[in-house]
Design a protein around this motif. Structure first.
Motif, PDB file in Angstrom:
ATOM      1  N   ALA A 276       0.835  -1.213   0.000  1.00 23.54           N
ATOM      2  CA  ALA A 276       0.000   0.000   0.000  1.00 23.54           C
ATOM      3  C   ALA A 276       0.866   1.258   0.000  1.00 23.54           C
ATOM      4  CB  ALA A 276      -0.917  -0.021   1.218  1.00 23.54           C
ATOM      5  N   LYS A 277       1.966   1.221   0.770  1.00 19.10           N
ATOM      6  CA  LYS A 277       2.865   2.378   0.803  1.00 19.10           C
ATOM      7  C   LYS A 277       3.536   2.595  -0.549  1.00 19.10           C
ATOM      8  CE  LYS A 277       4.952   5.674   3.090  1.00 19.10           C
ATOM      9  NZ  LYS A 277       4.188   6.829   3.603  1.00 19.10           N
ATOM     10  N   ARG A 279       2.284   1.737  -3.495  1.00 21.49           N
ATOM     11  CA  ARG A 279       1.275   2.302  -4.404  1.00 21.49           C
ATOM     12  C   ARG A 279       1.056   3.786  -4.137  1.00 21.49           C
ATOM     13  NH1 ARG A 279      -1.336  -2.740  -3.426  1.00 21.49           N
ATOM     14  NH2 ARG A 279      -2.598  -1.766  -1.789  1.00 21.49           N
ATOM     15  N   GLU A 280       1.084   4.169  -2.855  1.00 22.48           N
ATOM     16  CA  GLU A 280       0.915   5.582  -2.516  1.00 22.48           C
ATOM     17  C   GLU A 280       2.069   6.418  -3.054  1.00 22.48           C
ATOM     18  OE1 GLU A 280       0.170   8.320   1.482  1.00 22.48           O
ATOM     19  OE2 GLU A 280       0.915   6.258   1.653  1.00 22.48           O
ATOM     20  N   LEU A 281       3.293   5.921  -2.894  1.00 29.21           N
ATOM     21  CA  LEU A 281       4.456   6.661  -3.407  1.00 29.21           C
ATOM     22  C   LEU A 281       4.430   6.735  -4.928  1.00 29.21           C
ATOM     23  CD1 LEU A 281       7.230   5.215  -1.066  1.00 29.21           C
ATOM     24  CD2 LEU A 281       6.144   7.457  -0.930  1.00 29.21           C
ATOM     25  N   ARG A 283       1.725   6.808  -6.734  1.00 27.38           N
ATOM     26  CA  ARG A 283       0.694   7.815  -7.069  1.00 27.38           C
ATOM     27  C   ARG A 283       1.250   9.220  -6.911  1.00 27.38           C
ATOM     28  NH1 ARG A 283      -3.006  10.011  -3.680  1.00 27.38           N
ATOM     29  NH2 ARG A 283      -2.562   8.434  -2.091  1.00 27.38           N
ATOM     30  N   TYR A 284       2.023   9.434  -5.842  1.00 29.32           N
ATOM     31  CA  TYR A 284       2.654  10.754  -5.687  1.00 29.32           C
ATOM     32  C   TYR A 284       3.560  11.072  -6.870  1.00 29.32           C
ATOM     33  CZ  TYR A 284       1.134  10.850  -0.790  1.00 29.32           C
ATOM     34  OH  TYR A 284       0.392  10.879   0.356  1.00 29.32           O
ATOM     35  N   SER A 295       3.913  16.087  -0.305  1.00 32.15           N
ATOM     36  CA  SER A 295       2.795  15.148  -0.242  1.00 32.15           C
ATOM     37  C   SER A 295       1.747  15.590   0.772  1.00 32.15           C
ATOM     38  CB  SER A 295       3.300  13.746   0.115  1.00 32.15           C
ATOM     39  OG  SER A 295       3.835  13.730   1.427  1.00 32.15           O
ATOM     40  N   GLU A 299      -2.158  15.978  -0.139  1.00 32.74           N
ATOM     41  CA  GLU A 299      -3.211  15.241   0.549  1.00 32.74           C
ATOM     42  C   GLU A 299      -4.264  16.175   1.114  1.00 32.74           C
ATOM     43  OE1 GLU A 299      -3.911  12.119   0.816  1.00 32.74           O
ATOM     44  OE2 GLU A 299      -2.171  11.396  -0.296  1.00 32.74           O
ATOM     45  N   ARG A 302      -6.361  17.278  -1.806  1.00 30.40           N
ATOM     46  CA  ARG A 302      -7.201  16.182  -2.281  1.00 30.40           C
ATOM     47  C   ARG A 302      -8.365  15.930  -1.321  1.00 30.40           C
ATOM     48  NH1 ARG A 302      -7.533  10.698  -1.646  1.00 30.40           N
ATOM     49  NH2 ARG A 302      -5.881  10.711  -0.088  1.00 30.40           N
TER      50      ARG A 302
END
Length: 410
Positions: A276-277, A279-281, A283-284, A295, A299, A302
């Motif tokens: 998950a981390k 995927r988050e990075l 996306r950033y 970030s 956030e 968003r």
């Protein structure tokens, strides 16, 4: 011989008159007049001197040393309590053990007398680990850490790591009356071996069950201790997906220990967090963010954008519900008697496709009949012809649930 004053510790010749030597002259083999070194001698001291030195030895006298050697010959190595009692009340079993090990085994005397490799004169007839005669088969586990009352509740004997009632309690009857006779033929011997083999398998099963009970903490769970431990040390919350996955992977319990199984799921949980981390990075990075400081601003923006969308969706859904509610009663809202109905009655009339005036008429007749029956007056009312059995049953159920009439009357 050395012309020095003779100390309290001296050696007296048993063959010559008035000949006494100090330890230094005696060890050097001094000869004075008719005295010769091979003459018999007598120790004059009473055993109060020390052999190894007072500082290194802790004040052990020669008399105590002699008693120690006599005791180890009499009682055997390891029986330190009896040896300490033989040496004297001034020495504890711990002191006796430390003194003998340090001076007579690891000291210079032990190095000179004890060989490096001691040949084993005993033949080991036991099988490898896990075999029928293996010592590991019946080696007891460490005793359970439970109170005396809990031991009595379980029927547990800590010194033997045994229970009053074991798995397959009658297993010993297989071999209790077994004996090998010289006149047994081959078939009888094979039968007796089969009995022994069956008994060994039952012992293995007992040990396996004890190991499982220890591994998965079944005894604390039986005593209710696991709940207290969970309250003291709360673990992370297990999600519904993980519970379902644990149920699917339950067959792995027979191949893995409890700790290995828990570590396996903890590692899977860490893997999900890392994915998950990642995927988050990613996306950033797709949004052009290269620093963690940026970030936080992204956030926040968003979150505001999603909140605005959510508010718009809520407002549009409310409008849709109001429009749907108005459209739901569009078929009967213009008919007479609509304003007399409650919201639930409006829903009922709309679902039954019944006009409000007709519903009010039927409702009045049913409630009137119900009141007359409660007063003992026979009812002579007749329901309208347009009311069939289905409509009548639906309306009766509705009036009963609403409390207008009792269930007995309906």
């Amino acid at each position: 011989y050395c012309l020095a004053e003779v100390s309290p510790l001296r050696f007296r010749c048993t063959e010559c008159a008035d000949i006494e030597l100090c330890p230094e002259c005696f060890s050097a083999g001094a000869e004075i007049g008719p005295h010769r070194r091979w003459h018999g001698y007598q120790l004059v001291d009473g055993g109060r001197f020390t052999l190894w030195g007072a500082e290194a030895e802790g004040g052990w006298s020669s008399r105590e040393e002699q008693l120690l050697l006599d005791a180890i010959e009499q009682f055997g190595f390891g029986n330190w309590e009896d040896m300490a009692a033989h040496v004297g009340a001034s020495r504890t079993p711990q002191e006796v053990m430390e003194h003998y090990v340090s001076m007579y085994i690891h000291g210079n005397l032990g190095k000179a007398c004890i060989p490096d490799t001691i040949p084993n004169r005993v033949t080991d007839h036991t099988c490898p680990s896990g075999g029928p005669l293996s010592p590991s088969l019946t080696t007891p586990l460490p005793p359970l850490d439970i109170s005396v009352a809990e031991q009595q509740q379980l029927g547990y004997m800590p010194l033997r790591d045994d229970y009053e009632i074991e798995y397959d309690q009658e297993a010993e009857t297989l071999i209790s009356g077994l004996s090998v006779n010289y006149d047994d033929d081959d078939v009888e011997i094979e039968l007796k071996r089969a009995h022994v083999d069956m008994y060994v398998r039952k012992l293995k099963e007992r040990q396996r069950r004890k190991n499982i009970a220890r591994d998965y903490n079944l005894v604390p769970a039986f005593l209710g201790k696991d709940k207290k431990d969970k309250e003291k040390a709360p673990k992370r919350k297990i999600t519904k997906e993980e519970k379902e996955l644990r149920l699917k992977l339950r067959p792995l319990y027979q191949f893995m220990s409890c700790k290995e199984f828990e570590d396996f799921f903890e590692n899977m949980h860490k893997e999900r967090i890392l994915r998950a981390k990642i995927r988050e990075l990613q996306r950033y990075r797709r949004n052009g963010i290269t620093k963690m400081e940026e970030s936080a601003e992204y956030e926040a923006a968003r979150h505001k954008r999603e909140k605005r969308k959510e508010n718009k969706n809520i407002a549009s859904s409310k409008r849709g519900k109001e429009e749907g509610k108005e459209g739901e009663f569009a078929a009967i809202e213009n008919l007479p008697g609509f304003e007399l109905l409650s919201d639930r009655e409006k829903v009922l009339c709309s679902s039954l496709n019944l006009s409000p005036a007709r519903y009010v008429t039927v409702k009045t007749i049913i409630i009137k009949d119900h009141l007359q029956k409660r007063q003992g007056i026979p009812s002579k009312s007749r329901l309208p012809s347009y009311l069939d059995k289905v409509l009548k049953k639906r309306i009766l159920n509705f009036l009963t649930e609403s409390g207008w009439i009792s269930r007995d009357a309906s």
